[in-house]
Design an enzyme around this catalytic site. Structure first.
Site, PDB file in Angstrom:
ATOM      1  N   VAL A  27      69.582  92.383 103.677  1.00 27.71           N
ATOM      2  CA  VAL A  27      68.806  92.210 102.451  1.00 27.71           C
ATOM      3  C   VAL A  27      69.699  92.536 101.264  1.00 27.71           C
ATOM      4  CG1 VAL A  27      66.751  92.897 101.158  1.00 27.71           C
ATOM      5  CG2 VAL A  27      66.712  92.918 103.669  1.00 27.71           C
ATOM      6  N   ASP A  70      77.983  93.291  96.583  1.00 32.91           N
ATOM      7  CA  ASP A  70      77.781  92.850  95.209  1.00 32.91           C
ATOM      8  C   ASP A  70      77.871  91.334  95.230  1.00 32.91           C
ATOM      9  OD1 ASP A  70      78.017  92.088  92.546  1.00 32.91           O
ATOM     10  OD2 ASP A  70      79.372  93.718  92.005  1.00 32.91           O
ATOM     11  N   ASN A  97      67.768  88.310  97.920  1.00 38.86           N
ATOM     12  CA  ASN A  97      66.808  88.880  96.989  1.00 38.86           C
ATOM     13  C   ASN A  97      67.420  89.265  95.651  1.00 38.86           C
ATOM     14  OD1 ASN A  97      64.362  90.665  96.136  1.00 38.86           O
ATOM     15  ND2 ASN A  97      66.119  92.067  96.168  1.00 38.86           N
ATOM     16  N   TYR A 166      67.407  82.008  84.136  1.00 40.09           N
ATOM     17  CA  TYR A 166      66.583  82.496  85.245  1.00 40.09           C
ATOM     18  C   TYR A 166      65.803  81.345  85.867  1.00 40.09           C
ATOM     19  CZ  TYR A 166      63.208  85.307  87.855  1.00 40.09           C
ATOM     20  OH  TYR A 166      62.441  85.850  88.857  1.00 40.09           O
ATOM     21  N   LYS A 170      66.535  79.809  89.656  1.00 36.80           N
ATOM     22  CA  LYS A 170      65.524  79.850  90.713  1.00 36.80           C
ATOM     23  C   LYS A 170      65.207  78.436  91.213  1.00 36.80           C
ATOM     24  CE  LYS A 170      65.049  84.287  90.953  1.00 36.80           C
ATOM     25  NZ  LYS A 170      65.505  85.027  92.173  1.00 36.80           N
ATOM     26  N   VAL A 199      55.413  90.954  89.530  1.00 41.81           N
ATOM     27  CA  VAL A 199      55.505  92.250  90.201  1.00 41.81           C
ATOM     28  C   VAL A 199      56.007  93.319  89.233  1.00 41.81           C
ATOM     29  CG1 VAL A 199      56.620  93.491  92.113  1.00 41.81           C
ATOM     30  CG2 VAL A 199      55.938  91.102  92.401  1.00 41.81           C
ATOM     31  N   THR A 201      58.328  95.502  88.370  1.00 42.79           N
ATOM     32  CA  THR A 201      59.726  95.863  88.563  1.00 42.79           C
ATOM     33  C   THR A 201      60.378  95.952  87.189  1.00 42.79           C
ATOM     34  OG1 THR A 201      60.426  93.538  88.684  1.00 42.79           O
ATOM     35  CG2 THR A 201      59.801  94.609  90.761  1.00 42.79           C
TER      36      THR A 201
END
Length: 243
Positions: A27, A70, A97, A166, A170, A199, A201
């Site tokens: 992950v 990284d 992720n 972004y 995606k 979410v 975060t």
């Protein structure tokens, strides 16, 4: 375990592992937010979890194996895959992720260096890491690649409202998902993308309605798919959504 899920207007059977005991997962961005919860939940399912982190001291869970990773550093990505191969000889699940938000302003107002850094983390990193991991993934039947995407990158939902790199990154991650399915599904690879929703975060803010654990639910669910399961799709709340 067999579940019925909504798929393009029809119901399809999804076979899932009851346990991931004996399987190995990697992950990225596993030290906070959704990634941390994905790592926690995969370990709870019995997987040996390699928690990718720029600083391995940030991985506090005793049931995870911290690994320096990284996604802007090809050397650490290669070393992480090599370590997993040396220690376990297998990789069953790769969860891409790690991600950053980047500039929120419209494209015409964004600095080029900010565009570059966002695309490097959110798109180039997952592409390169998946390339490096493919030989190990393809050694097993039904290995899974789960790309943590976003509805902000869904072409059908529209993309106004800033966040240009972004959104584009995606959408590119979704493209990677469909490519992996088209190229490698016949060899047993299962690739899917997940939208975790809004979410709480650092990226999503405290105003978001979902907890990181709730955001991790669909990515972890996809990581439990058995060989031959549905692949090459975009999911939210365990249901297929439009690209």
């Amino acid at each position: 375990m067999s579940l019925q899920d909504h798929y393009a207007g029809t119901m399809v059977s999804v076979e899932r592992y009851d346990s991931l005991e004996g399987q190995v997962a990697l992950v990225t961005g596993a030290t906070r937010g959704i990634g941390e919860q994905i790592a926690i939940q995969l370990a709870e399912h019995g997987a040996t979890v390699y928690a990718g982190a720029r600083d391995t001291a940030d991985v506090g869970a005793s049931d995870q194996r911290p690994v320096e990773l990284d996604v802007t550093d090809d050397g650490t990505m290669r070393a992480a895959v090599d370590r997993i191969e040396a220690e376990t000889g297998r990789l069953d699940v790769l969860v891409n992720n790690a991600g950053v938000g980047g500039p929120k302003v419209p494209l015409g107002e964004a600095a080029v260096e900010d565009l570059d850094s966002t695309l490097e983390v959110n798109l180039r990193g997952p592409v390169v890491l998946t390339k490096l991991a493919l030989p190990l993934l393809l050694e097993g039947d039904g290995s899974r690649v789960v790309n943590v995407s976003s509805g902000m990158g869904a072409l059908g939902e529209g993309m106004s409202g800033g966040w240009p790199p972004y959104r584009v990154s995606k959408a590119g991650l979704n493209g990677l998902t469909t490519y992996l399915h088209g190229e490698y599904h016949a060899q047993g690879l299962i690739a899917n993308a997940a939208c975790p929703g809004w979410v709480r975060t650092d990226l999503g803010s405290l105003a978001a309605p979902r907890s990181p654990a709730e955001g991790a639910d669909t990515p972890v669910w996809l990581a439990t798919f058995e060989p031959g399961s549905t692949s090459g799709r975009f999911w939210r709340d365990r249901a297929v959504i439009d690209w």
